[in-house]
Enzyme design. Structure first.
Site, mmCIF file in Angstrom:
data_model
loop_
_atom_site.group_PDB
_atom_site.id
_atom_site.type_symbol
_atom_site.label_atom_id
_atom_site.label_comp_id
_atom_site.label_asym_id
_atom_site.label_seq_id
_atom_site.Cartn_x
_atom_site.Cartn_y
_atom_site.Cartn_z
ATOM 1 C CE LYS A 192 -3.307 -2.916 -0.036
ATOM 2 N NZ LYS A 192 -4.206 -3.410 0.974
HETATM 3 C C1 LIG Z 1 -5.173 -4.492 1.422
HETATM 4 C C2 LIG Z 1 -6.648 -4.470 1.417
HETATM 5 C C3 LIG Z 1 -7.425 -4.881 2.510
HETATM 6 C C4 LIG Z 1 -6.846 -5.565 3.703
HETATM 7 O O1 LIG Z 1 -5.825 -4.932 4.318
HETATM 8 P P1 LIG Z 1 -4.784 -5.773 5.224
HETATM 9 O O2 LIG Z 1 -4.030 -4.681 5.913
HETATM 10 O O3 LIG Z 1 -3.955 -6.580 4.297
HETATM 11 O O4 LIG Z 1 -5.574 -6.593 6.172
HETATM 12 C C5 LIG Z 1 -8.790 -4.716 2.442
HETATM 13 N N1 LIG Z 1 -9.388 -4.208 1.363
HETATM 14 C C6 LIG Z 1 -8.686 -3.833 0.281
HETATM 15 C C7 LIG Z 1 -9.425 -3.270 -0.891
HETATM 16 C C8 LIG Z 1 -7.311 -3.969 0.268
HETATM 17 O O5 LIG Z 1 -6.621 -3.629 -0.826
#
Ligand SMILES: *Cc1c(COP(=O)(O)O)cnc(C)c1O
Length: 411
Positions: free
Chosen positions: A194
């Site tokens: 991210k």
């Molecule tokens: C990355 C992501 C999540 C989950 O996040 P984590 O920190 O990996 O638990 C949820 N929704 C979307 C759209 C994501 O890209």
């Protein structure tokens, strides 16, 4: 022949993943500092990180949790989603978006997308609202905000919560308003792919103080105070008022988050530059189509997704995937529509045909490398390779069972 072996088995030394973290000395120093401090978890850095994210997004409150999935779960709990309650969402997302509804025994209701943006279509949302609907969960796919004006209108008309899964959209804007202020609660993830990372980590931002309070309790076993609050008031007494979880984020992670957040403007700039380069690089390639970016948004480009008409381009996606790997390019596919996963089929009876536009899009999408650790050379390499492979496919279209036919001779 040796080329074939390399394409399938040995990735080249310089591999460009579709996403990855970018850490520098300041990030590393921030973590070293906290390791020598009094608190490894639930210390002062949690509040600092929360305040920094609240400031950045313009939201009133921020609550840090263990990861983005925990953030979604906490929101579902705090909004009172319970057995049989319906939450409307797009299937073009990571499974965690829908799983959070199911953790609370709610029912995810999948609605189809706008094929130009792959974002949830508000008209389809309106059609699915029922007396059991409690919330709309908007996913800012790839980093482009959904149509929040339309979704807000629907939520108000029907008395629903509007939740933003903005795990792709930290730093994005909609009509000049920042993601984080567009819904009743907005969720971010700090997974390494991210925009900024804490290893694992998540955050919820909201303007509702009562909601923030519930979220804080939920991340700490449902207990109404944390140890620092008890120390300040000189008491050992606390109450567990709800069933909560240990979804806390550590001070170690928050130290990294604070440091990374300072670098977010630079990261967003790099992502926008790569997107602009891809846009130019593929502009004349009839096989590759970028997704539509609405003029009123600032896209945060968590992903750069292109659509490739595999039927008419003579390319096969699995083969293209392998050829790109052979050239050190880590393409990916985001996402397999959630309602097609075996768990959802067997638990909720979902099946192909439920969201035909999302299913059709799934056949054609490819996510290209997009992250702040990518340089100009990497970006040019991706553009040149993809243009070359699609050009070759026009000359030697699939199905070429002998794969060497679609491998340019110098690769
Ligand atoms: C990355 C992501 C999540 C989950 O996040 P984590 O920190 O990996 O638990 C949820 N929704 C979307 C759209 C994501 O890209």
């Amino acid at each position: 022949m040796t080329m074939k072996v390399r394409a399938q088995n040995t990735p080249p030394e310089h591999f460009i993943p579709y996403g990855r973290q970018q850490l520098d000395e300041s990030d590393i120093q921030a973590v070293l500092d906290v390791l020598q401090s009094d608190y490894l978890t639930t210390g002062p850095r949690i509040r600092f990180f929360e305040e920094a994210v609240a400031d950045f997004t313009g939201a009133g409150h921020a609550v840090a949790v263990a990861n983005g999935t925990a953030a979604l779960h906490a929101v579902m709990h705090a909004m009172g989603i319970g057995p049989g309650d319906e939450v409307i969402l797009s299937p073009m997302t990571f499974a965690a978006s829908a799983n959070a509804v199911v953790y609370q025994k709610g029912v995810p209701v999948f609605v189809d997308i706008d094929p130009a943006t792959l974002l949830m279509d508000p008209e389809k949302v309106a059609e699915q609202i029922s007396p059991r609907t409690k919330a709309i969960l908007a996913v800012d796919y790839a980093g482009q905000p959904c149509d929040y004006d339309a979704l807000q209108t629907l939520a108000r008309q029907h008395g629903l919560f509007l939740i933003a899964d903005a795990c792709h959209a930290l730093g994005a804007e909609y009509k000049g308003r920042k993601v984080g202020t567009l819904a009743d609660a907005t969720v971010f993830s700090f997974h390494p792919v991210k925009h900024i990372t804490t290893g694992e980590g998540g955050m919820i931002v909201t303007d509702h103080p009562d909601l923030a309070e519930k979220l804080r309790r939920f991340r700490n076993h449902g207990i109404n105070t944390d140890h620092t609050q008890r120390a300040q008031s000189g008491t050992w007494y606390y109450e567990m008022t709800d069933l909560g979880y240990n979804y806390r984020l550590t001070d170690i992670q928050c130290a990294l988050g604070i440091s990374q957040l300072k670098r977010l403007p630079e990261f967003l700039q790099i992502r926008q530059t790569i997107a602009a380069a891809y846009g130019l690089g593929f502009a004349d390639n009839p096989a590759i189509q970028a997704l539509l970016v609405q003029p009123h948004v600032r896209h945060a480009y968590h992903l750069y997704v292109v659509r490739i008409d595999f039927q008419s381009s003579g390319l096969d996606r699995a083969e293209l995937f392998t050829l790109l790997r052979g050239q050190g390019i880590g393409a990916n596919v985001h996402y397999i529509p959630v309602h097609l996963h075996p768990y959802y089929r067997k638990t909720f009876g979902t099946a192909p045909g439920l969201c035909p536009l999302a299913e059709e899009a799934y056949q054609s999408i490819l996510s290209l490398p997009m992250h702040a650790a990518m340089g100009a050379r990497d970006t040019i390499h991706v553009i040149a390779t993809l243009n070359e492979l699609t050009a070759m496919a026009r000359v030697f279209p699939a199905p070429a069972k002998d794969q060497s036919l679609t491998i340019p001779s110098h690769l």
